[in-house]
Design a protein around this motif. Structure first.
Motif, PDB file in Angstrom:
ATOM      1  N   GLU A 182      -5.474  -3.664   8.332  1.00  0.00           N
ATOM      2  CA  GLU A 182      -4.691  -4.781   8.872  1.00  0.00           C
ATOM      3  C   GLU A 182      -5.007  -6.106   8.201  1.00  0.00           C
ATOM      4  O   GLU A 182      -4.150  -6.990   8.127  1.00  0.00           O
ATOM      5  N   ASP A 183      -6.246  -6.257   7.716  1.00  0.00           N
ATOM      6  CA  ASP A 183      -6.640  -7.528   7.134  1.00  0.00           C
ATOM      7  C   ASP A 183      -6.490  -7.570   5.621  1.00  0.00           C
ATOM      8  O   ASP A 183      -6.892  -8.545   4.983  1.00  0.00           O
ATOM      9  N   SER A 184      -5.910  -6.539   5.008  1.00  0.00           N
ATOM     10  CA  SER A 184      -5.764  -6.525   3.552  1.00  0.00           C
ATOM     11  C   SER A 184      -4.690  -7.517   3.117  1.00  0.00           C
ATOM     12  O   SER A 184      -3.808  -7.915   3.897  1.00  0.00           O
ATOM     13  N   GLU A 185      -4.760  -7.901   1.864  1.00  0.00           N
ATOM     14  CA  GLU A 185      -3.765  -8.828   1.320  1.00  0.00           C
ATOM     15  C   GLU A 185      -2.371  -8.218   1.375  1.00  0.00           C
ATOM     16  O   GLU A 185      -1.388  -8.909   1.675  1.00  0.00           O
ATOM     17  N   VAL A 186      -2.274  -6.918   1.100  1.00  0.00           N
ATOM     18  CA  VAL A 186      -0.980  -6.239   1.151  1.00  0.00           C
ATOM     19  C   VAL A 186      -0.402  -6.276   2.562  1.00  0.00           C
ATOM     20  O   VAL A 186       0.787  -6.579   2.749  1.00  0.00           O
ATOM     21  N   SER A 187      -1.218  -5.988   3.568  1.00  0.00           N
ATOM     22  CA  SER A 187      -0.732  -5.990   4.944  1.00  0.00           C
ATOM     23  C   SER A 187      -0.328  -7.393   5.389  1.00  0.00           C
ATOM     24  O   SER A 187       0.694  -7.568   6.070  1.00  0.00           O
ATOM     25  N   ARG A 188      -1.091  -8.377   4.975  1.00  0.00           N
ATOM     26  CA  ARG A 188      -0.769  -9.761   5.345  1.00  0.00           C
ATOM     27  C   ARG A 188       0.537 -10.202   4.698  1.00  0.00           C
ATOM     28  O   ARG A 188       1.356 -10.894   5.313  1.00  0.00           O
ATOM     29  N   LEU A 189       0.756  -9.802   3.434  1.00  0.00           N
ATOM     30  CA  LEU A 189       2.015 -10.137   2.771  1.00  0.00           C
ATOM     31  C   LEU A 189       3.175  -9.435   3.468  1.00  0.00           C
ATOM     32  O   LEU A 189       4.234 -10.042   3.694  1.00  0.00           O
ATOM     33  N   ASP A 190       2.979  -8.182   3.836  1.00  0.00           N
ATOM     34  CA  ASP A 190       4.042  -7.407   4.473  1.00  0.00           C
ATOM     35  C   ASP A 190       4.428  -7.996   5.823  1.00  0.00           C
ATOM     36  O   ASP A 190       5.597  -7.946   6.217  1.00  0.00           O
ATOM     37  N   ARG A 191       3.460  -8.563   6.529  1.00  0.00           N
ATOM     38  CA  ARG A 191       3.742  -9.167   7.840  1.00  0.00           C
ATOM     39  C   ARG A 191       4.279 -10.588   7.721  1.00  0.00           C
ATOM     40  O   ARG A 191       4.593 -11.218   8.735  1.00  0.00           O
ATOM     41  N   GLY A 192       4.352 -11.118   6.508  1.00  0.00           N
ATOM     42  CA  GLY A 192       4.853 -12.469   6.318  1.00  0.00           C
ATOM     43  C   GLY A 192       3.811 -13.545   6.516  1.00  0.00           C
ATOM     44  O   GLY A 192       4.157 -14.737   6.586  1.00  0.00           O
ATOM     45  N   GLU A 193       2.535 -13.151   6.582  1.00  0.00           N
ATOM     46  CA  GLU A 193       1.469 -14.137   6.760  1.00  0.00           C
ATOM     47  C   GLU A 193       1.099 -14.816   5.445  1.00  0.00           C
ATOM     48  O   GLU A 193       0.439 -15.855   5.443  1.00  0.00           O
ATOM     49  N   LEU A 194       1.522 -14.217   4.338  1.00  0.00           N
ATOM     50  CA  LEU A 194       1.347 -14.815   3.019  1.00  0.00           C
ATOM     51  C   LEU A 194       2.715 -14.976   2.383  1.00  0.00           C
ATOM     52  O   LEU A 194       3.532 -14.061   2.420  1.00  0.00           O
ATOM     53  N   ALA A 195       2.943 -16.137   1.796  1.00  0.00           N
ATOM     54  CA  ALA A 195       4.170 -16.331   1.036  1.00  0.00           C
ATOM     55  C   ALA A 195       3.985 -15.694  -0.343  1.00  0.00           C
ATOM     56  O   ALA A 195       2.853 -15.569  -0.825  1.00  0.00           O
ATOM     57  N   PRO A 196       5.058 -15.259  -0.999  1.00  0.00           N
ATOM     58  CA  PRO A 196       4.920 -14.636  -2.321  1.00  0.00           C
ATOM     59  C   PRO A 196       4.129 -15.476  -3.307  1.00  0.00           C
ATOM     60  O   PRO A 196       3.380 -14.934  -4.135  1.00  0.00           O
ATOM     61  N   GLU A 197       4.264 -16.796  -3.228  1.00  0.00           N
ATOM     62  CA  GLU A 197       3.541 -17.664  -4.166  1.00  0.00           C
ATOM     63  C   GLU A 197       2.058 -17.824  -3.807  1.00  0.00           C
ATOM     64  O   GLU A 197       1.294 -18.408  -4.579  1.00  0.00           O
ATOM     65  N   GLU A 198       1.665 -17.280  -2.659  1.00  0.00           N
ATOM     66  CA  GLU A 198       0.267 -17.401  -2.235  1.00  0.00           C
ATOM     67  C   GLU A 198      -0.573 -16.176  -2.565  1.00  0.00           C
ATOM     68  O   GLU A 198      -1.777 -16.186  -2.343  1.00  0.00           O
ATOM     69  N   ILE A 199       0.029 -15.128  -3.074  1.00  0.00           N
ATOM     70  CA  ILE A 199      -0.739 -13.902  -3.326  1.00  0.00           C
ATOM     71  C   ILE A 199      -1.604 -14.065  -4.569  1.00  0.00           C
ATOM     72  O   ILE A 199      -1.374 -14.934  -5.411  1.00  0.00           O
ATOM     73  N   SER A 200      -2.599 -13.206  -4.679  1.00  0.00           N
ATOM     74  CA  SER A 200      -3.530 -13.264  -5.808  1.00  0.00           C
ATOM     75  C   SER A 200      -2.844 -12.834  -7.098  1.00  0.00           C
ATOM     76  O   SER A 200      -1.847 -12.098  -7.077  1.00  0.00           O
ATOM     77  N   PRO A 201      -3.369 -13.246  -8.263  1.00  0.00           N
ATOM     78  CA  PRO A 201      -2.817 -12.793  -9.537  1.00  0.00           C
ATOM     79  C   PRO A 201      -2.851 -11.269  -9.668  1.00  0.00           C
ATOM     80  O   PRO A 201      -1.947 -10.682 -10.269  1.00  0.00           O
ATOM     81  N   ASP A 202      -3.876 -10.640  -9.122  1.00  0.00           N
ATOM     82  CA  ASP A 202      -3.967  -9.175  -9.197  1.00  0.00           C
ATOM     83  C   ASP A 202      -2.810  -8.513  -8.459  1.00  0.00           C
ATOM     84  O   ASP A 202      -2.168  -7.589  -8.974  1.00  0.00           O
ATOM     85  N   LEU A 203      -2.548  -8.960  -7.245  1.00  0.00           N
ATOM     86  CA  LEU A 203      -1.454  -8.359  -6.482  1.00  0.00           C
ATOM     87  C   LEU A 203      -0.112  -8.680  -7.130  1.00  0.00           C
ATOM     88  O   LEU A 203       0.791  -7.824  -7.156  1.00  0.00           O
ATOM     89  N   ALA A 204       0.025  -9.877  -7.672  1.00  0.00           N
ATOM     90  CA  ALA A 204       1.261 -10.233  -8.366  1.00  0.00           C
ATOM     91  C   ALA A 204       1.489  -9.294  -9.552  1.00  0.00           C
ATOM     92  O   ALA A 204       2.626  -8.855  -9.806  1.00  0.00           O
ATOM     93  N   GLU A 205       0.421  -8.950 -10.262  1.00  0.00           N
ATOM     94  CA  GLU A 205       0.527  -8.031 -11.397  1.00  0.00           C
ATOM     95  C   GLU A 205       0.963  -6.641 -10.930  1.00  0.00           C
ATOM     96  O   GLU A 205       1.839  -6.016 -11.534  1.00  0.00           O
ATOM     97  N   VAL A 206       0.350  -6.152  -9.860  1.00  0.00           N
ATOM     98  CA  VAL A 206       0.695  -4.831  -9.337  1.00  0.00           C
ATOM     99  C   VAL A 206       2.149  -4.786  -8.879  1.00  0.00           C
ATOM    100  O   VAL A 206       2.888  -3.842  -9.189  1.00  0.00           O
TER     101      VAL A 206
END
Length: 255
Positions: free
Chosen positions: A60-84
């Motif tokens: 639940e606390d992973s970056e992927v889960s937070r992005l999926d729930r809308g708790e992170l905006a696309p521009e707020e994700i890490s460079p690693d996740l953006a690459e994936v």
């Protein structure tokens, strides 16, 4: 030197032979004889544990889960996740939607891309640490350098048999199949399990490409064999649902 650890839901085993350190960044304890030890390769395993914590859709606390729930905006994700995610989109487009990490009714799940990408980076880190000849096996998918290495491809219906044995020097081998987890790979175009193949193996320069290509081709079904074979640098071994065997001319079959 051997080390095995259970990460991301499967065993990851490392074998290093003649892993002499040649100067530069050791990144850890290299030992008196100049060879890597189980302790000195910890940064690579720490990286894999970090990836599991950050990218798992089951935490639940992973970056992927937070992005999926809308708790992170696309521009707020890490460079690693953006690459994936960029790689995921590349394969979605290339397969006409068969490879899709955003299936209707399911949350964001980039695991099909993350595994090969993360293990490939771990292998590169191990090389930086001084490993000259290594084989990193992640649940049956292999990244290797400094061969020759021999990699067996399991028979899709006989656990005690091999279909073929591959000779690998520097590169990777990945297999997508139904024998371990059943019909777990979905065709993103239909949302239904992909059943046109029993197994498909890809040999490629990196595990990022080998694993993603194998999964994407399997999702496409029988048409995925030709698609995977057309990818630059990829060689393919496949068994379809009617038990017919296909392999590309350049497949590095061991003597």
């Amino acid at each position: 030197m051997r080390r095995v650890e259970h990460i991301m839901g499967f065993p990851i085993s490392l074998l290093v032979e003649d892993g002499e350190h040649e100067g530069g960044n050791s990144g850890g304890d290299i030992g008196r004889a100049g060879t890597l030890t189980a302790e000195s390769v910890e940064p690579a395993f720490a990286w894999l544990r970090e990836v599991d914590a950050r990218f798992s859709p089951f935490r639940e606390d992973s970056e992927v889960s937070r992005l999926d729930r809308g708790e992170l905006a696309p521009e707020e994700i890490s460079p690693d996740l953006a690459e994936v995610l960029a790689l995921c989109e590349e394969y979605r487009v290339a397969t006409g939607g068969a490879f899709d990490v955003r299936l209707p009714g399911r949350g964001l799940d980039p695991c099909a891309m993350v595994k090969g990408w993360a293990v490939q980076r771990a292998a590169e880190l191990l090389t930086e640490l001084g490993a000259r000849r290594l084989c990193l096996n992640a649940g049956g998918d292999v990244a290797a350098t400094g061969g020759p290495w021999r990699v067996g491809v399991r028979h899709p219906e006989r656990a005690d048999r091999l279909c073929t044995v591959l000779a690998l020097t520097d590169g990777a081998v990945a297999t997508s199949a139904r024998y371990e987890r059943g019909d777990h790979i979905l065709d993103g175009r239909t949302g239904r399990p992909a059943t046109g193949l029993l197994s498909l193996t890809v040999v490629a320069p990196s595990l990022t490409e080998a694993d993603a290509t194998a999964t994407a081709a399997f999702a496409m079904g029988a048409e995925g064999i030709e698609w995977a074979a057309s990818r630059e640098g990829c060689e393919v071994f496949a068994v379809d649902a009617e038990q017919r065997v296909f392999r590309t001319p350049g497949l590095p079959v061991a003597a």
